[in-house]
Design a protein around this motif. Structure first.
Motif, mmCIF file in Angstrom:
data_model
loop_
_atom_site.group_PDB
_atom_site.id
_atom_site.type_symbol
_atom_site.label_atom_id
_atom_site.label_comp_id
_atom_site.label_asym_id
_atom_site.label_seq_id
_atom_site.Cartn_x
_atom_site.Cartn_y
_atom_site.Cartn_z
ATOM 1 N N GLU A 43 106.593 40.835 41.632
ATOM 2 C CA GLU A 43 106.838 42.285 40.670
ATOM 3 C C GLU A 43 108.009 42.509 40.234
ATOM 4 O O GLU A 43 109.041 42.601 41.060
ATOM 5 N N GLU A 44 108.338 42.639 38.993
ATOM 6 C CA GLU A 44 109.735 42.767 38.400
ATOM 7 C C GLU A 44 109.815 44.311 38.349
ATOM 8 O O GLU A 44 108.922 44.759 37.525
ATOM 9 N N PRO A 45 110.734 45.262 38.654
ATOM 10 C CA PRO A 45 110.924 46.378 38.633
ATOM 11 C C PRO A 45 111.313 46.391 37.056
ATOM 12 O O PRO A 45 112.040 46.063 36.532
ATOM 13 N N ARG A 46 110.902 47.784 36.550
ATOM 14 C CA ARG A 46 111.182 47.972 35.258
ATOM 15 C C ARG A 46 112.211 48.912 34.911
ATOM 16 O O ARG A 46 112.440 50.146 35.799
ATOM 17 N N THR A 47 112.981 48.548 34.274
ATOM 18 C CA THR A 47 114.441 49.471 34.149
ATOM 19 C C THR A 47 114.493 50.218 32.786
ATOM 20 O O THR A 47 113.850 49.868 31.966
ATOM 21 N N PHE A 48 114.942 51.353 32.865
ATOM 22 C CA PHE A 48 115.230 52.267 31.546
ATOM 23 C C PHE A 48 116.237 51.499 30.794
ATOM 24 O O PHE A 48 117.247 50.921 31.430
ATOM 25 N N HIS A 49 116.076 51.338 29.358
ATOM 26 C CA HIS A 49 117.043 50.662 28.537
ATOM 27 C C HIS A 49 117.778 52.096 27.826
ATOM 28 O O HIS A 49 117.285 52.669 27.200
ATOM 29 N N PRO A 50 119.107 52.126 28.067
ATOM 30 C CA PRO A 50 120.041 53.092 27.544
ATOM 31 C C PRO A 50 120.092 53.046 25.926
ATOM 32 O O PRO A 50 120.192 54.361 25.636
ATOM 33 N N ALA A 51 119.497 52.348 25.347
ATOM 34 C CA ALA A 51 119.495 52.287 23.991
ATOM 35 C C ALA A 51 118.530 53.330 23.427
ATOM 36 O O ALA A 51 118.546 53.857 22.351
ATOM 37 N N LEU A 52 117.632 53.520 24.114
ATOM 38 C CA LEU A 52 116.435 54.742 23.876
ATOM 39 C C LEU A 52 116.899 56.108 23.777
ATOM 40 O O LEU A 52 116.317 56.859 23.271
ATOM 41 N N LEU A 53 118.078 56.269 24.240
ATOM 42 C CA LEU A 53 118.856 57.536 24.371
ATOM 43 C C LEU A 53 118.944 57.979 22.708
ATOM 44 O O LEU A 53 119.046 58.938 22.452
#
Length: 112
Positions: A43-53
């Protein structure tokens, strides 16, 4: 006519819940792995992509947010609230936000 169609659908709906191997190959979009293939890997943890800001704003103030990597939250400095990020997905529901600072009046009382 409708009842005849329903009679044909009922056995199909009651049948096995997983598609056959042949049907499974054609039901998946090209490049998409089946659930069986995905369970083999860790299971790979999902991370937030800062480009979405660039696209995300606070739903209350409509102001830009700041990403805080240490707490994995989106911060609204103006309102003093933080929205949690769960499995890489920001929870932008105002009721889910936590307060990151006290009221200005309480801060002034504590300083004096």
């Amino acid at each position: 006519m409708l009842s005849a169609t329903c009679r044909r659908l009922v056995p199909a709906l009651r049948g096995p819940r997983t598609p056959s191997a042949v049907a499974g190959r054609y039901l998946l979009a090209p490049g998409v792995r089946s659930f069986a293939d995905q369970s083999d890997r860790a299971e790979e943890p999902r991370t937030f992509h800062p480009a979405l800001l660039r696209f995300l704003v606070c739903p209350l103030s409509k102001k830009p947010l700041r990403y805080e990597a240490s707490t994995n939250e989106l911060i609204n400095e103006e309102l003093g609230i933080a929205y949690p990020i769960i499995d890489g997905i920001p929870n932008m529901i105002p009721q889910a936000a936590r307060t990151i600072r006290q009221n200005k009046k309480q801060e002034e009382v504590e300083q004096h």
